[in-house]
Scaffold this active site. Structure first.
Site, mmCIF file in Angstrom:
data_model
loop_
_atom_site.group_PDB
_atom_site.id
_atom_site.type_symbol
_atom_site.label_atom_id
_atom_site.label_comp_id
_atom_site.label_asym_id
_atom_site.label_seq_id
_atom_site.Cartn_x
_atom_site.Cartn_y
_atom_site.Cartn_z
ATOM 1 N N ASN A 182 0.833 -1.198 0.000
ATOM 2 C CA ASN A 182 0.000 0.000 0.000
ATOM 3 C C ASN A 182 0.870 1.251 0.000
ATOM 4 O O ASN A 182 2.095 1.173 0.000
ATOM 5 C CB ASN A 182 -0.941 -0.036 1.209
ATOM 6 C CG ASN A 182 -2.274 0.618 0.924
ATOM 7 O OD1 ASN A 182 -2.358 1.577 0.163
ATOM 8 N ND2 ASN A 182 -3.319 0.108 1.544
ATOM 9 N N HIS A 207 22.552 0.630 11.312
ATOM 10 C CA HIS A 207 23.880 1.253 11.202
ATOM 11 C C HIS A 207 24.747 0.739 12.345
ATOM 12 O O HIS A 207 24.274 0.568 13.463
ATOM 13 C CB HIS A 207 23.778 2.783 11.300
ATOM 14 C CG HIS A 207 23.206 3.401 10.074
ATOM 15 N ND1 HIS A 207 23.966 3.723 8.991
ATOM 16 C CD2 HIS A 207 21.945 3.757 9.757
ATOM 17 C CE1 HIS A 207 23.204 4.253 8.056
ATOM 18 N NE2 HIS A 207 21.964 4.281 8.503
#
Length: 184
Positions: A72, A102
């Site tokens: 969607n 990260h």
């Protein structure tokens, strides 16, 4: 009818020559698909992506999307390891999926260094709006993930995952205009 024909033609031209191109006929023009040269993207039949979907397959990562998958509005996927999405899976608006974090060293985020782990989503899974799916997660077949959830780890087959949050309402103290103004 003419609008649909233009839409199909636009996607045919946009994804011509891509190994996954034939499956992207039902993709909104604002959807972005970026696949690094060493990465692999495989998309099954009847794939649909609405507006502002972003799919990024980086480095030598692999993203496999099954048949009849629906994304969607505003979904984001960034794949740096391996993500598999089973047949008939539906993503609500704004679902985000990241198989990476990260790396942090000495209190600083390392530039372009990532800790990765795969994500597996089974067949016939419904993922509610605004859900965040993190690395090292497995959502087995026939699950429902409630809107706003954060998925980290394993969701057993046939489960409904709901993360309850408590809400606290407090009254706001009303002061008269001029109260505490100019007083020393």
């Amino acid at each position: 009818m003419m609008k649909r024909a233009i839409f199909v033609l636009y996607n045919l031209v946009r994804f011509v020559g891509k190994p996954y191109g034939k499956q992207l006929i039902r993709v909104a023009p604002s959807t972005s698909v970026e696949v690094s040269p060493n990465a692999k993207l495989t998309i099954g039949s009847r794939f649909t992506a609405r507006r502002n979907v972003e799919i990024n397959v980086r480095g030598s990562a692999t993203l496999t999307i099954g048949d009849g998958v629906f994304l969607n509005y505003g979904c984001i996927m960034t794949v740096r390891d391996n993500v598999s999405i089973g047949d008939g899976t539906i993503f609500g608006p704004g679902v985000m999926l990241f198989d990476n974090d990260h790396k942090v060293e000495d209190g600083y985020v390392k530039d372009n260094e990532f800790a990765t782990a795969p994500i597996t989503i089974g067949n016939h899974v419904w993922i509610g709006a605004g859900t965040l799916i993190l690395k090292d997660s497995v959502i087995e077949d026939n699950c429902i993930i409630a809107a706003g959830s954060v998925v980290k780890g394993k969701v057993e087959a046939g489960s409904l995952m709901v993360q309850k949050r408590s809400t606290t309402y407090m009254s706001i103290e009303k002061k008269q205009v001029g109260d505490n103004l100019g007083e020393n």
